[in-house]
Motif scaffolding. Structure first.
Motif, PDB file in Angstrom:
ATOM      1  N   GLY A   1      68.934  50.145  38.342  1.00  0.00           N
ATOM      2  CA  GLY A   1      69.957  50.025  37.316  1.00  0.00           C
ATOM      3  C   GLY A   1      69.892  48.647  36.703  1.00  0.00           C
ATOM      4  O   GLY A   1      69.000  47.853  36.999  1.00  0.00           O
ATOM      5  N   THR A   2      70.847  48.359  35.872  1.00  0.00           N
ATOM      6  CA  THR A   2      70.960  47.043  35.251  1.00  0.00           C
ATOM      7  C   THR A   2      72.297  46.453  35.638  1.00  0.00           C
ATOM      8  O   THR A   2      73.335  47.073  35.403  1.00  0.00           O
ATOM      9  CB  THR A   2      70.868  47.152  33.713  1.00  0.00           C
ATOM     10  N   MET A   3      72.258  45.277  36.257  1.00  0.00           N
ATOM     11  CA  MET A   3      73.502  44.619  36.636  1.00  0.00           C
ATOM     12  C   MET A   3      73.967  43.750  35.478  1.00  0.00           C
ATOM     13  O   MET A   3      73.198  42.989  34.918  1.00  0.00           O
ATOM     14  CB  MET A   3      73.316  43.738  37.869  1.00  0.00           C
ATOM     15  N   MET A   4      75.234  43.908  35.137  1.00  0.00           N
ATOM     16  CA  MET A   4      75.831  43.055  34.111  1.00  0.00           C
ATOM     17  C   MET A   4      77.000  42.322  34.732  1.00  0.00           C
ATOM     18  O   MET A   4      77.884  42.942  35.323  1.00  0.00           O
ATOM     19  CB  MET A   4      76.329  43.879  32.918  1.00  0.00           C
ATOM     20  N   LEU A   5      76.971  41.002  34.638  1.00  0.00           N
ATOM     21  CA  LEU A   5      78.057  40.166  35.126  1.00  0.00           C
ATOM     22  C   LEU A   5      78.641  39.439  33.925  1.00  0.00           C
ATOM     23  O   LEU A   5      77.975  38.629  33.300  1.00  0.00           O
ATOM     24  CB  LEU A   5      77.553  39.160  36.168  1.00  0.00           C
ATOM     25  N   ILE A   6      79.881  39.763  33.603  1.00  0.00           N
ATOM     26  CA  ILE A   6      80.538  39.192  32.434  1.00  0.00           C
ATOM     27  C   ILE A   6      81.449  38.065  32.898  1.00  0.00           C
ATOM     28  O   ILE A   6      82.319  38.262  33.735  1.00  0.00           O
ATOM     29  CB  ILE A   6      81.383  40.253  31.686  1.00  0.00           C
ATOM     30  N   LYS A   7      81.226  36.874  32.366  1.00  0.00           N
ATOM     31  CA  LYS A   7      82.062  35.721  32.695  1.00  0.00           C
ATOM     32  C   LYS A   7      82.962  35.409  31.525  1.00  0.00           C
ATOM     33  O   LYS A   7      82.596  35.640  30.376  1.00  0.00           O
ATOM     34  CB  LYS A   7      81.195  34.499  32.995  1.00  0.00           C
ATOM     35  N   GLU A   8      84.124  34.860  31.821  1.00  0.00           N
ATOM     36  CA  GLU A   8      85.010  34.427  30.749  1.00  0.00           C
ATOM     37  C   GLU A   8      84.481  33.112  30.195  1.00  0.00           C
ATOM     38  O   GLU A   8      84.015  32.261  30.919  1.00  0.00           O
ATOM     39  CB  GLU A   8      86.426  34.218  31.272  1.00  0.00           C
ATOM     40  N   VAL A   9      84.575  32.963  28.898  1.00  0.00           N
ATOM     41  CA  VAL A   9      84.132  31.739  28.237  1.00  0.00           C
ATOM     42  C   VAL A   9      85.356  31.077  27.635  1.00  0.00           C
ATOM     43  O   VAL A   9      86.181  31.722  27.006  1.00  0.00           O
ATOM     44  CB  VAL A   9      83.110  32.057  27.124  1.00  0.00           C
ATOM     45  N   GLU A  10      85.456  29.774  27.874  1.00  0.00           N
ATOM     46  CA  GLU A  10      86.578  29.036  27.297  1.00  0.00           C
ATOM     47  C   GLU A  10      86.408  28.967  25.793  1.00  0.00           C
ATOM     48  O   GLU A  10      85.326  28.670  25.297  1.00  0.00           O
ATOM     49  CB  GLU A  10      86.642  27.618  27.861  1.00  0.00           C
ATOM     50  N   GLN A  11      87.470  29.248  25.089  1.00  0.00           N
ATOM     51  CA  GLN A  11      87.457  29.125  23.635  1.00  0.00           C
ATOM     52  C   GLN A  11      87.718  27.666  23.279  1.00  0.00           C
ATOM     53  O   GLN A  11      88.721  27.105  23.687  1.00  0.00           O
ATOM     54  CB  GLN A  11      88.552  30.009  23.013  1.00  0.00           C
ATOM     55  N   THR A  12      86.798  27.077  22.564  1.00  0.00           N
ATOM     56  CA  THR A  12      87.010  25.697  22.131  1.00  0.00           C
ATOM     57  C   THR A  12      87.152  25.685  20.630  1.00  0.00           C
ATOM     58  O   THR A  12      86.421  26.354  19.920  1.00  0.00           O
ATOM     59  CB  THR A  12      85.835  24.789  22.542  1.00  0.00           C
TER      60      THR A  12
END
Length: 116
Positions: free
Chosen positions: A73-84
């Motif tokens: 399969g394909t692992m996707m890890l989504i991280k939060e990104v700070e909005q600057t």
């Protein structure tokens, strides 16, 4: 089928051999796909932390209700990104810097003019 398999198992996309498709609710308006012969390209938009998972392709065997799952399969890890972004105080600082630079330039020009 495109399936999420680990953290929160669910169906994502179904495409039949007759090109009929179903995009499941969690991915409505966030998934696009194109199909060329035996190849399907899937694009996910506006990813969320809850989209992190292992995604696999699976097929339904003819005359059967069993899924044949692709081993990898394909692992996707989504991280939060700070909005600057620039806040109002940043614009005030930039504005004051420009005004000071202009005043200094004017002072230098006046001084040079009087020297001549």
């Amino acid at each position: 089928y495109l399936l999420k398999t680990q953290i929160q198992p669910e169906r994502v996309l179904y495409v039949s051999s007759q090109n009929a498709s179903t995009i499941f609710p969690a991915f409505a308006n966030r998934l696009e796909y194109s199909k060329e012969e035996k190849k399907i390209v899937i694009t996910l938009h506006n990813l969320q932390k809850s989209d992190s998972d292992i995604y696999v392709c699976a097929g339904v065997l003819k005359n059967s209700s069993f899924l044949s799952v692709n081993r990898s399969g394909t692992m996707m890890l989504i991280k939060e990104v700070e909005q600057t972004g620039c806040s109002k105080s940043s614009w005030v600082i930039y504005g004051l810097t420009v005004v000071v630079a202009l005043l200094f330039s004017g002072l230098v020009c006046c001084t040079l003019y009087r020297v001549n």
